[in-house]
Write a protein that holds these residues in place. Structure first.
Motif, PDB file in Angstrom:
ATOM      1  N   ILE A   1    -120.399   2.174   7.394  1.00 20.42           N
ATOM      2  CA  ILE A   1    -119.251   2.181   6.486  1.00 20.42           C
ATOM      3  C   ILE A   1    -119.045   0.805   5.855  1.00 20.42           C
ATOM      4  N   GLY A   2    -119.180  -0.258   6.662  1.00 21.88           N
ATOM      5  CA  GLY A   2    -119.047  -1.602   6.113  1.00 21.88           C
ATOM      6  C   GLY A   2    -120.068  -1.872   5.031  1.00 21.88           C
ATOM      7  N   SER A   3    -121.309  -1.446   5.250  1.00 26.43           N
ATOM      8  CA  SER A   3    -122.362  -1.621   4.248  1.00 26.43           C
ATOM      9  C   SER A   3    -122.054  -0.814   2.997  1.00 26.43           C
ATOM     10  N   GLY A   4    -121.573   0.413   3.200  1.00 22.59           N
ATOM     11  CA  GLY A   4    -121.244   1.256   2.048  1.00 22.59           C
ATOM     12  C   GLY A   4    -120.119   0.678   1.217  1.00 22.59           C
ATOM     13  N   LEU A   5    -119.081   0.185   1.881  1.00 24.62           N
ATOM     14  CA  LEU A   5    -117.961  -0.412   1.158  1.00 24.62           C
ATOM     15  C   LEU A   5    -118.409  -1.648   0.373  1.00 24.62           C
TER      16      LEU A   5
ATOM     17  N   SER B   1    -121.220  13.249  11.287  1.00 24.72           N
ATOM     18  CA  SER B   1    -120.459  12.686  10.178  1.00 24.72           C
ATOM     19  C   SER B   1    -120.794  11.220   9.964  1.00 24.72           C
ATOM     20  N   SER B   2    -121.007  10.485  11.050  1.00 27.33           N
ATOM     21  CA  SER B   2    -121.330   9.057  10.947  1.00 27.33           C
ATOM     22  C   SER B   2    -122.649   8.849  10.211  1.00 27.33           C
ATOM     23  N   ILE B   3    -123.643   9.658  10.537  1.00 32.62           N
ATOM     24  CA  ILE B   3    -124.940   9.547   9.862  1.00 32.62           C
ATOM     25  C   ILE B   3    -124.814   9.940   8.389  1.00 32.62           C
ATOM     26  N   LEU B   4    -123.992  10.953   8.117  1.00 36.80           N
ATOM     27  CA  LEU B   4    -123.809  11.397   6.735  1.00 36.80           C
ATOM     28  C   LEU B   4    -123.131  10.330   5.871  1.00 36.80           C
ATOM     29  N   GLN B   5    -122.446   9.372   6.506  1.00 32.70           N
ATOM     30  CA  GLN B   5    -121.801   8.316   5.719  1.00 32.70           C
ATOM     31  C   GLN B   5    -122.831   7.424   5.020  1.00 32.70           C
ATOM     32  N   SER B   6    -124.098   7.540   5.417  1.00 36.68           N
ATOM     33  CA  SER B   6    -125.145   6.758   4.759  1.00 36.68           C
ATOM     34  C   SER B   6    -125.601   7.391   3.455  1.00 36.68           C
ATOM     35  N   LEU B   7    -125.059   8.559   3.116  1.00 35.43           N
ATOM     36  CA  LEU B   7    -125.488   9.253   1.899  1.00 35.43           C
ATOM     37  C   LEU B   7    -125.331   8.406   0.634  1.00 35.43           C
ATOM     38  N   PRO B   8    -124.166   7.737   0.414  1.00 35.14           N
ATOM     39  CA  PRO B   8    -124.063   6.907  -0.797  1.00 35.14           C
ATOM     40  C   PRO B   8    -125.138   5.819  -0.860  1.00 35.14           C
ATOM     41  N   LEU B   9    -125.497   5.239   0.281  1.00 36.57           N
ATOM     42  CA  LEU B   9    -126.549   4.227   0.309  1.00 36.57           C
ATOM     43  C   LEU B   9    -127.899   4.853  -0.027  1.00 36.57           C
ATOM     44  N   ALA B  10    -128.133   6.060   0.482  1.00 38.89           N
ATOM     45  CA  ALA B  10    -129.385   6.751   0.185  1.00 38.89           C
ATOM     46  C   ALA B  10    -129.481   7.096  -1.294  1.00 38.89           C
ATOM     47  N   VAL B  11    -128.358   7.472  -1.894  1.00 37.67           N
ATOM     48  CA  VAL B  11    -128.348   7.775  -3.337  1.00 37.67           C
ATOM     49  C   VAL B  11    -128.637   6.518  -4.148  1.00 37.67           C
ATOM     50  N   THR B  12    -128.034   5.395  -3.752  1.00 40.02           N
ATOM     51  CA  THR B  12    -128.291   4.125  -4.435  1.00 40.02           C
ATOM     52  C   THR B  12    -129.763   3.749  -4.336  1.00 40.02           C
ATOM     53  N   LEU B  13    -130.329   3.923  -3.146  1.00 40.72           N
ATOM     54  CA  LEU B  13    -131.752   3.640  -2.944  1.00 40.72           C
ATOM     55  C   LEU B  13    -132.616   4.527  -3.839  1.00 40.72           C
ATOM     56  N   GLY B  14    -132.311   5.813  -3.864  1.00 36.64           N
ATOM     57  CA  GLY B  14    -133.082   6.739  -4.684  1.00 36.64           C
ATOM     58  C   GLY B  14    -132.946   6.451  -6.173  1.00 36.64           C
TER      59      GLY B  14
ATOM     60  N   PRO C   1    -130.621  -0.547 -11.983  1.00 31.07           N
ATOM     61  CA  PRO C   1    -130.684  -1.909 -11.428  1.00 31.07           C
ATOM     62  C   PRO C   1    -129.900  -2.032 -10.123  1.00 31.07           C
ATOM     63  N   VAL C   2    -130.530  -2.630  -9.127  1.00 27.98           N
ATOM     64  CA  VAL C   2    -129.885  -2.891  -7.835  1.00 27.98           C
ATOM     65  C   VAL C   2    -130.208  -4.325  -7.445  1.00 27.98           C
ATOM     66  N   GLY C   3    -129.171  -5.151  -7.333  1.00 26.04           N
ATOM     67  CA  GLY C   3    -129.370  -6.550  -6.981  1.00 26.04           C
ATOM     68  C   GLY C   3    -129.687  -6.731  -5.507  1.00 26.04           C
ATOM     69  N   TRP C   4    -130.043  -7.960  -5.159  1.00 20.85           N
ATOM     70  CA  TRP C   4    -130.462  -8.213  -3.773  1.00 20.85           C
ATOM     71  C   TRP C   4    -129.340  -7.977  -2.782  1.00 20.85           C
ATOM     72  N   ARG C   5    -128.090  -8.156  -3.199  1.00 22.44           N
ATOM     73  CA  ARG C   5    -126.979  -7.935  -2.268  1.00 22.44           C
ATOM     74  C   ARG C   5    -126.863  -6.465  -1.878  1.00 22.44           C
ATOM     75  N   ARG C   6    -127.033  -5.588  -2.861  1.00 24.91           N
ATOM     76  CA  ARG C   6    -126.960  -4.164  -2.549  1.00 24.91           C
ATOM     77  C   ARG C   6    -128.200  -3.699  -1.786  1.00 24.91           C
ATOM     78  N   TRP C   7    -129.358  -4.303  -2.074  1.00 22.69           N
ATOM     79  CA  TRP C   7    -130.533  -3.998  -1.256  1.00 22.69           C
ATOM     80  C   TRP C   7    -130.276  -4.373   0.197  1.00 22.69           C
TER      81      TRP C   7
ATOM     82  N   ARG D   1    -120.002  -4.256  -4.810  1.00 23.25           N
ATOM     83  CA  ARG D   1    -120.989  -4.891  -5.682  1.00 23.25           C
ATOM     84  C   ARG D   1    -121.228  -4.060  -6.941  1.00 23.25           C
ATOM     85  N   GLU D   2    -121.199  -2.744  -6.798  1.00 22.97           N
ATOM     86  CA  GLU D   2    -121.361  -1.889  -7.975  1.00 22.97           C
ATOM     87  C   GLU D   2    -120.198  -2.078  -8.933  1.00 22.97           C
ATOM     88  N   LYS D   3    -118.987  -2.203  -8.393  1.00 27.78           N
ATOM     89  CA  LYS D   3    -117.816  -2.443  -9.247  1.00 27.78           C
ATOM     90  C   LYS D   3    -117.954  -3.763  -9.990  1.00 27.78           C
ATOM     91  N   LYS D   4    -118.396  -4.813  -9.284  1.00 24.58           N
ATOM     92  CA  LYS D   4    -118.573  -6.120  -9.919  1.00 24.58           C
ATOM     93  C   LYS D   4    -119.641  -6.057 -11.011  1.00 24.58           C
TER      94      LYS D   4
END
Length: 301
Positions: free
Chosen positions: A274-278, A99-112, A120-126, A283-286
């Motif tokens: 999780i901290g990175s995902g949050l 489950s912990s590894i699967l929490q990286s899915l939103p980050l992987a989707v953003t990367l893809g 567009p993905v700014g340097w903060r989200r990168w 940043r996406e909301k902003k």
């Protein structure tokens, strides 16, 4: 007192994650009794029947003609590959670690989305994406003492699931979610039927095991419909972080039913992911708020 849309959406997302994680726990419990193909076949068959009945009742089967969309076929392929790799890891890896590894899915989707869809993905989200994948490395601990084949399977599952979500963005919005779910469940069932003899053949199941498989199908349905209803109820930026409640369920179920106690590597890595995902969600909301502000302001004349 009436609940706000965001509160209802958050509750639906939490319910969805509970459904998915409880399904994972039950699938893990029965995984020693059958091979991955048979598990996909039986679970997929019950899920397909359930989704078909609901879709027929709601009149969603009229959308089946739209399933000729090649993007749906590609989505089914990635979903099937994600299921095979995930279930291959489930029987031999702690539930909380998976489950912990699967929490990286939103980050992987953003990367893809940045690499393949030109979003567009700014340097903060990168930076958040990079740190999040460092968290994944902490969990799997590359090297002879930590990394296993099961860890590779989970990483592949994240990759295929991210590809599935990206392809979903290209599906005709007019296509019913239930029709897509039915097509996906049917595709996974067929794949399970093909894999069963390849992976060792059919194993007779007891009545109790059949009952568990029916329950897993119900939980999968709750998970899929819960997440769809959640995303359509409130603001995505508010609701999406509640995906991480699945980790709480995974830790609790792993400890209660499998005697799995999370180690410091898992806890540290999960916190980083999780901290990175949050932060990425923030940043996406902003970014969306800034885009909306500029749109309202309009061009300078």
């Amino acid at each position: 007192m009436a609940l706000s849309n965001n509160t209802r959406g958050a509750l639906l997302m939490t319910l969805s994650m509970a459904g998915f994680t409880c399904n994972d726990a039950l699938s893990k419990a029965v995984s020693p009794l059958m091979n991955v193909g048979q598990l996909m076949l039986v679970r997929g068959l019950f899920t397909s029947i359930l989704v078909f009945l609901v879709a027929r009742h709601l009149g969603a089967l009229g959308h089946v003609r739209m399933l000729k969309d090649p993007m749906i076929g590609l989505r089914v392929l990635f979903e099937t590959l994600a299921a095979v790799t995930f279930l291959s890891a489930l029987g031999s890896m702690p539930l909380a670690n998976i489950s912990s590894i699967l929490q990286s899915l939103p980050l992987a989707v953003t990367l893809g989305a940045a690499l393949f869809l030109g979003e567009p993905v700014g340097w903060r989200r990168w930076l958040a994406i990079g740190i999040g994948f460092v968290g994944v490395l902490i969990i799997i601990r590359p090297g002879p003492d930590g990394f296993t084949l099961s860890s590779l399977y989970v990483l592949l599952s994240v990759f295929f699931a991210a590809a599935r979500d990206l392809v979903t963005k290209k599906v005709d919005p007019a296509t019913s979610s239930l029709a897509i779910t039915l097509c996906t469940a049917t595709g996974v069932t067929i794949a399970g039927a093909i894999l069963t003899p390849v992976l060792g053949g059919w194993t007779p199941l007891s009545g109790a095991t059949w009952a568990v498989m029916v329950l897993t199908s119900l939980l999968i349905f709750v998970g899929y419909q819960g997440i769809i209803m959640a995303m359509r109820t409130g603001e995505i930026s508010f609701i999406a972080p509640f995906r991480y409640t699945s980790l709480l369920w995974a830790v609790a179920l792993g400890m209660l039913f499998f005697g799995e106690v999370p180690d410091v590597w898992m806890a540290t890595g999960a916190s980083v992911v999780i901290g990175s995902g949050l932060y990425a969600f923030y940043r996406e909301k902003k970014r969306r708020e800034e885009a909306a502000r500029l749109e309202v302001k309009g061009p300078v004349v």
